[in-house]
Design a protein around this motif. Structure first.
Motif, PDB file in Angstrom:
ATOM      1  N   PRO A 107       0.483  -0.885  -0.167  1.00  0.00           N
ATOM      2  CA  PRO A 107       0.282  -0.164   0.112  1.00  0.00           C
ATOM      3  C   PRO A 107       0.890   1.525  -0.244  1.00  0.00           C
ATOM      4  O   PRO A 107       1.970   1.468   0.301  1.00  0.00           O
ATOM      5  CB  PRO A 107      -0.749  -0.506   1.395  1.00  0.00           C
ATOM      6  N   VAL A 108       0.240   2.203  -0.644  1.00  0.00           N
ATOM      7  CA  VAL A 108       1.139   3.566  -0.579  1.00  0.00           C
ATOM      8  C   VAL A 108       0.578   3.704   1.072  1.00  0.00           C
ATOM      9  O   VAL A 108      -0.253   4.280   1.337  1.00  0.00           O
ATOM     10  CB  VAL A 108       0.742   4.792  -1.748  1.00  0.00           C
ATOM     11  N   LEU A 109       1.565   4.245   1.433  1.00  0.00           N
ATOM     12  CA  LEU A 109       1.631   4.799   3.446  1.00  0.00           C
ATOM     13  C   LEU A 109       2.003   6.427   3.217  1.00  0.00           C
ATOM     14  O   LEU A 109       2.848   6.853   3.281  1.00  0.00           O
ATOM     15  CB  LEU A 109       3.020   4.516   4.090  1.00  0.00           C
ATOM     16  N   HIS A 110       0.240   7.038   3.374  1.00  0.00           N
ATOM     17  CA  HIS A 110       0.717   8.109   3.283  1.00  0.00           C
ATOM     18  C   HIS A 110       0.513   9.409   4.849  1.00  0.00           C
ATOM     19  O   HIS A 110       0.549  10.523   4.391  1.00  0.00           O
ATOM     20  CB  HIS A 110      -0.191   9.058   2.220  1.00  0.00           C
ATOM     21  N   GLY A 111       0.999   8.731   5.284  1.00  0.00           N
ATOM     22  CA  GLY A 111      -0.178   8.983   6.889  1.00  0.00           C
ATOM     23  C   GLY A 111       0.468   9.570   7.762  1.00  0.00           C
ATOM     24  O   GLY A 111       2.247   9.247   7.277  1.00  0.00           O
ATOM     25  N   ALA A 112       0.583   8.995   8.985  1.00  0.00           N
ATOM     26  CA  ALA A 112       1.809   9.041  10.607  1.00  0.00           C
ATOM     27  C   ALA A 112       2.089   8.101  10.517  1.00  0.00           C
ATOM     28  O   ALA A 112       3.269   7.704  11.907  1.00  0.00           O
ATOM     29  CB  ALA A 112       0.942  10.278  10.894  1.00  0.00           C
ATOM     30  N   PHE A 113       1.947   6.659  10.764  1.00  0.00           N
ATOM     31  CA  PHE A 113       2.287   5.498  10.473  1.00  0.00           C
ATOM     32  C   PHE A 113       2.941   5.157   9.921  1.00  0.00           C
ATOM     33  O   PHE A 113       3.056   4.452   8.522  1.00  0.00           O
ATOM     34  CB  PHE A 113       1.120   4.710  10.831  1.00  0.00           C
ATOM     35  N   ARG A 114       4.889   4.515  10.148  1.00  0.00           N
ATOM     36  CA  ARG A 114       5.671   3.505   8.992  1.00  0.00           C
ATOM     37  C   ARG A 114       5.533   2.643   9.991  1.00  0.00           C
ATOM     38  O   ARG A 114       6.070   2.293  10.764  1.00  0.00           O
ATOM     39  CB  ARG A 114       6.361   4.797   8.979  1.00  0.00           C
ATOM     40  N   PRO A 115       6.177   1.377   9.079  1.00  0.00           N
ATOM     41  CA  PRO A 115       6.592   0.119   9.345  1.00  0.00           C
ATOM     42  C   PRO A 115       7.660   0.202  10.122  1.00  0.00           C
ATOM     43  O   PRO A 115       8.921   0.649   9.143  1.00  0.00           O
ATOM     44  CB  PRO A 115       6.276  -1.304   8.465  1.00  0.00           C
ATOM     45  N   VAL A 116       8.720  -0.005  11.176  1.00  0.00           N
ATOM     46  CA  VAL A 116      10.181  -0.255  11.658  1.00  0.00           C
ATOM     47  C   VAL A 116      10.492  -1.531  11.889  1.00  0.00           C
ATOM     48  O   VAL A 116      12.125  -1.407  11.133  1.00  0.00           O
ATOM     49  CB  VAL A 116       9.729   0.341  13.578  1.00  0.00           C
ATOM     50  N   GLY A 117       9.966  -2.674  11.567  1.00  0.00           N
ATOM     51  CA  GLY A 117      10.677  -3.512  11.187  1.00  0.00           C
ATOM     52  C   GLY A 117      10.150  -4.072   9.948  1.00  0.00           C
ATOM     53  O   GLY A 117       9.831  -3.089   8.863  1.00  0.00           O
ATOM     54  N   ARG A 118      10.677  -5.196   9.822  1.00  0.00           N
ATOM     55  CA  ARG A 118      10.053  -5.971   7.931  1.00  0.00           C
ATOM     56  C   ARG A 118       8.936  -7.104   7.477  1.00  0.00           C
ATOM     57  O   ARG A 118       9.216  -7.355   6.865  1.00  0.00           O
ATOM     58  CB  ARG A 118      11.785  -5.821   7.401  1.00  0.00           C
ATOM     59  N   THR A 119       7.866  -6.676   8.628  1.00  0.00           N
ATOM     60  CA  THR A 119       6.570  -8.111   8.081  1.00  0.00           C
ATOM     61  C   THR A 119       5.692  -7.541   7.147  1.00  0.00           C
ATOM     62  O   THR A 119       5.377  -5.967   7.327  1.00  0.00           O
ATOM     63  CB  THR A 119       5.856  -8.464   9.942  1.00  0.00           C
ATOM     64  N   ASP A 120       5.173  -8.418   6.641  1.00  0.00           N
ATOM     65  CA  ASP A 120       3.556  -7.952   6.128  1.00  0.00           C
ATOM     66  C   ASP A 120       3.014  -7.483   7.349  1.00  0.00           C
ATOM     67  O   ASP A 120       2.142  -6.348   6.959  1.00  0.00           O
ATOM     68  CB  ASP A 120       3.453  -9.487   5.392  1.00  0.00           C
ATOM     69  N   SER A 121       3.073  -8.214   8.389  1.00  0.00           N
ATOM     70  CA  SER A 121       1.940  -7.761   9.712  1.00  0.00           C
ATOM     71  C   SER A 121       2.061  -5.992   9.806  1.00  0.00           C
ATOM     72  O   SER A 121       1.009  -6.158   9.911  1.00  0.00           O
ATOM     73  CB  SER A 121       2.181  -8.457  10.277  1.00  0.00           C
ATOM     74  N   GLU A 122       3.425  -6.325  10.384  1.00  0.00           N
ATOM     75  CA  GLU A 122       3.282  -4.316  10.396  1.00  0.00           C
ATOM     76  C   GLU A 122       2.827  -3.384   9.536  1.00  0.00           C
ATOM     77  O   GLU A 122       2.138  -2.762   9.990  1.00  0.00           O
ATOM     78  CB  GLU A 122       4.664  -3.903  11.430  1.00  0.00           C
ATOM     79  N   LEU A 123       3.358  -3.962   8.084  1.00  0.00           N
ATOM     80  CA  LEU A 123       2.729  -2.971   7.135  1.00  0.00           C
ATOM     81  C   LEU A 123       0.766  -3.222   7.207  1.00  0.00           C
ATOM     82  O   LEU A 123       0.127  -1.908   7.362  1.00  0.00           O
ATOM     83  CB  LEU A 123       3.565  -3.434   5.773  1.00  0.00           C
ATOM     84  N   ALA A 124       0.850  -3.980   7.152  1.00  0.00           N
ATOM     85  CA  ALA A 124      -0.834  -3.948   7.217  1.00  0.00           C
ATOM     86  C   ALA A 124      -1.813  -3.052   8.244  1.00  0.00           C
ATOM     87  O   ALA A 124      -2.492  -2.391   8.305  1.00  0.00           O
ATOM     88  CB  ALA A 124      -1.487  -5.930   7.185  1.00  0.00           C
ATOM     89  N   PHE A 125      -0.518  -3.386   9.506  1.00  0.00           N
ATOM     90  CA  PHE A 125      -0.931  -2.253  10.248  1.00  0.00           C
ATOM     91  C   PHE A 125      -1.253  -1.471  10.373  1.00  0.00           C
ATOM     92  O   PHE A 125      -1.943  -0.561  10.826  1.00  0.00           O
ATOM     93  CB  PHE A 125      -0.844  -2.800  12.352  1.00  0.00           C
ATOM     94  N   CYS A 126      -0.041  -0.368  10.111  1.00  0.00           N
ATOM     95  CA  CYS A 126      -0.072   0.804   9.688  1.00  0.00           C
ATOM     96  C   CYS A 126      -0.898   1.253   8.873  1.00  0.00           C
ATOM     97  O   CYS A 126      -1.202   2.586   9.327  1.00  0.00           O
ATOM     98  CB  CYS A 126       1.536   1.029   9.149  1.00  0.00           C
ATOM     99  N   TRP A 127      -1.336   0.401   7.743  1.00  0.00           N
ATOM    100  CA  TRP A 127      -2.148   0.761   6.690  1.00  0.00           C
ATOM    101  C   TRP A 127      -3.403   0.594   7.107  1.00  0.00           C
ATOM    102  O   TRP A 127      -4.408   1.633   6.984  1.00  0.00           O
ATOM    103  CB  TRP A 127      -1.759  -0.062   5.628  1.00  0.00           C
ATOM    104  N   LEU A 128      -3.996   0.049   8.413  1.00  0.00           N
ATOM    105  CA  LEU A 128      -5.049  -0.023   8.801  1.00  0.00           C
ATOM    106  C   LEU A 128      -5.026   1.546   9.929  1.00  0.00           C
ATOM    107  O   LEU A 128      -6.412   1.715  10.006  1.00  0.00           O
ATOM    108  CB  LEU A 128      -5.314  -0.744   9.728  1.00  0.00           C
ATOM    109  N   MET A 129      -4.096   1.714  10.816  1.00  0.00           N
ATOM    110  CA  MET A 129      -3.714   2.680  11.705  1.00  0.00           C
ATOM    111  C   MET A 129      -3.919   3.993  10.589  1.00  0.00           C
ATOM    112  O   MET A 129      -5.169   4.435  10.905  1.00  0.00           O
ATOM    113  CB  MET A 129      -3.186   2.794  12.124  1.00  0.00           C
ATOM    114  N   GLN A 130      -4.193   4.057   9.754  1.00  0.00           N
ATOM    115  CA  GLN A 130      -3.827   5.664   7.878  1.00  0.00           C
ATOM    116  C   GLN A 130      -5.047   5.620   7.913  1.00  0.00           C
ATOM    117  O   GLN A 130      -5.944   6.654   8.158  1.00  0.00           O
ATOM    118  CB  GLN A 130      -2.804   4.708   7.326  1.00  0.00           C
TER     119      GLN A 130
END
Lengths: 255, 255
Positions: A107-130
């Motif tokens: 996903p394009v993360l244009h919001g205030a949430f960015r993953p720190v690690g490299r998992t698909d899970s944290e990426l999904a979480f950041c997108w959900l928060m955004q």
């Protein structure tokens, strides 16, 4: 775990930790105490970690708990890839854990949430928060959040297996793609035996008649309680130790 | 603590914990492991908390550690008011702890960072994160961050006592208003005695010649090492266990 009264999870966590033989790539557990949060993580397996040992024996009373034992699929074994993940939104902590594997999710993360690690899970979480932050200006009701999540979660689940737990300390949302079960413990309480270990607890001795506790887990943690499987693609929300269901008027409420 | 090689803080934390008799309203300690983070918090005093007991005996190796023992001035004793606080910015965790008291600090928070608890400290941290996010589009160099912080921190310190520690896992920034000391441990290492307790360690036995460790604390933790006091209003930055200083060309560098 979601409960109407602060409850410890030493029994359930002991059961979960025995499953860390296969899921040995770190573990984590987050405890809400009101809007406050404790997060314990370790890159060691929950079977051997001294941090897990503490969690098994220190009775932390919490109303919402999310625990995770990791079997790495994407991202190396390291602390920044260890679930659950935490972010703050609208002055509340949000905790997220995921079991599964998402393919082709970029996903394009244009919001205030960015993953720190490299998992698909944290990426999904950041997108959900955004997307939650875009959908609501301040912290909405559990009902409104559930409606928004009902639209967002299928967009993640379209990429693969998405068994997930999410909590902001007020409610606990659970989504099952493949394997997820829940259990509601309530009066009259009785004894229960762990599925994987010869450990038994008599909840009648530790509870009052008004206590309610919901436990959600990939596989049932106990062998003698009425666990219910999630249907594929089901999103459920638990408040005060009880599943919320849709009433005849269309509102989410306790049954 | 800021170090050039992952180092445990069992010795220093043991010293700090003895001071929790007065500062008894909870404690917290955050360990960076690369960009990953562990945060242990408890609303119990570090003298009696089982979590503190774990930290004293589990050798967690970390390059940046921030610990805090709380004496409540604003906000009740509860988990959400317990330092250090954590937020994510630019895909990195940021950890913040504050000793002091800010009066009449009521900034407009229009960014993505909101306090969960009710302390002046977390409010100051959220404002700092907001202003850093406005000043840089993505994670800047330590030198650029230091320049931005040099402008922001005095605006906080204008409201009262602002002894603070901040780290993103790459560097550790420390600002002293009233009381703050630092120490650089390096080769040749020798023995040290805790200030408050009859505990002694011989660092020569635990280190290599290239190890460097900087320790920053309100009051010196040991009685036989060359601690240096911060001048009032000084902001210092530590990288790889060493203070950065301004060279003749105006660049921040190791001495």
């Amino acid at each position: 775990m979601n409960a109407n009264t602060p409850t410890d999870v030493m029994f359930s966590f002991t059961g979960l930790a025995t499953r860390a033989e296969e899921h040995k790539d770190g573990f984590g557990i987050a405890f809400f105490e009101g809007c406050g949060l404790r997060l314990f993580v370790d890159h060691h397996s929950a079977r051997v970690s001294p941090v897990a040992e503490l969690v098994k024996h220190y009775p932390i009373k919490s109303d919402n708990v999310i625990a995770h034992i990791r079997k790495a699929t994407q991202g190396v074994v390291s602390l920044e890839n260890t679930h659950p993940f935490v972010r703050e939104l609208w002055g509340r902590y949000w905790v997220f854990a995921h079991n599964g594997d998402l393919k082709g999710f970029a996903p394009v993360l244009h919001g205030a949430f960015r993953p720190v690690g490299r998992t698909d899970s944290e990426l999904a979480f950041c997108w959900l928060m955004q997307e939650l932050a875009k959908a609501h200006a301040s912290v909405p009701s559990v009902e409104e959040l559930t409606a928004t999540l009902s639209e967002l979660v299928p967009r993640l689940a379209a990429h693969g297996t998405f068994n997930m737990l999410l909590s902001n300390g007020q409610a606990l949302w659970a989504h099952g793609t493949t394997r997820l079960h829940y259990l509601e413990r309530k009066h009259p309480f009785g004894p229960a035996h762990l599925q994987d270990e010869d450990v038994r607890v008599d909840f009648a001795a530790e509870t009052t008649a008004r206590d309610r506790v919901a436990v959600i887990a990939t596989e049932p943690l106990t062998r003698d309680e009425p666990w219910i499987a999630f249907a594929p693609g089901e999103l459920k929300v638990f408040v005060d130790g009880q599943l919320l269901v849709r009433s005849e008027t269309g509102r989410l409420t306790h049954a």
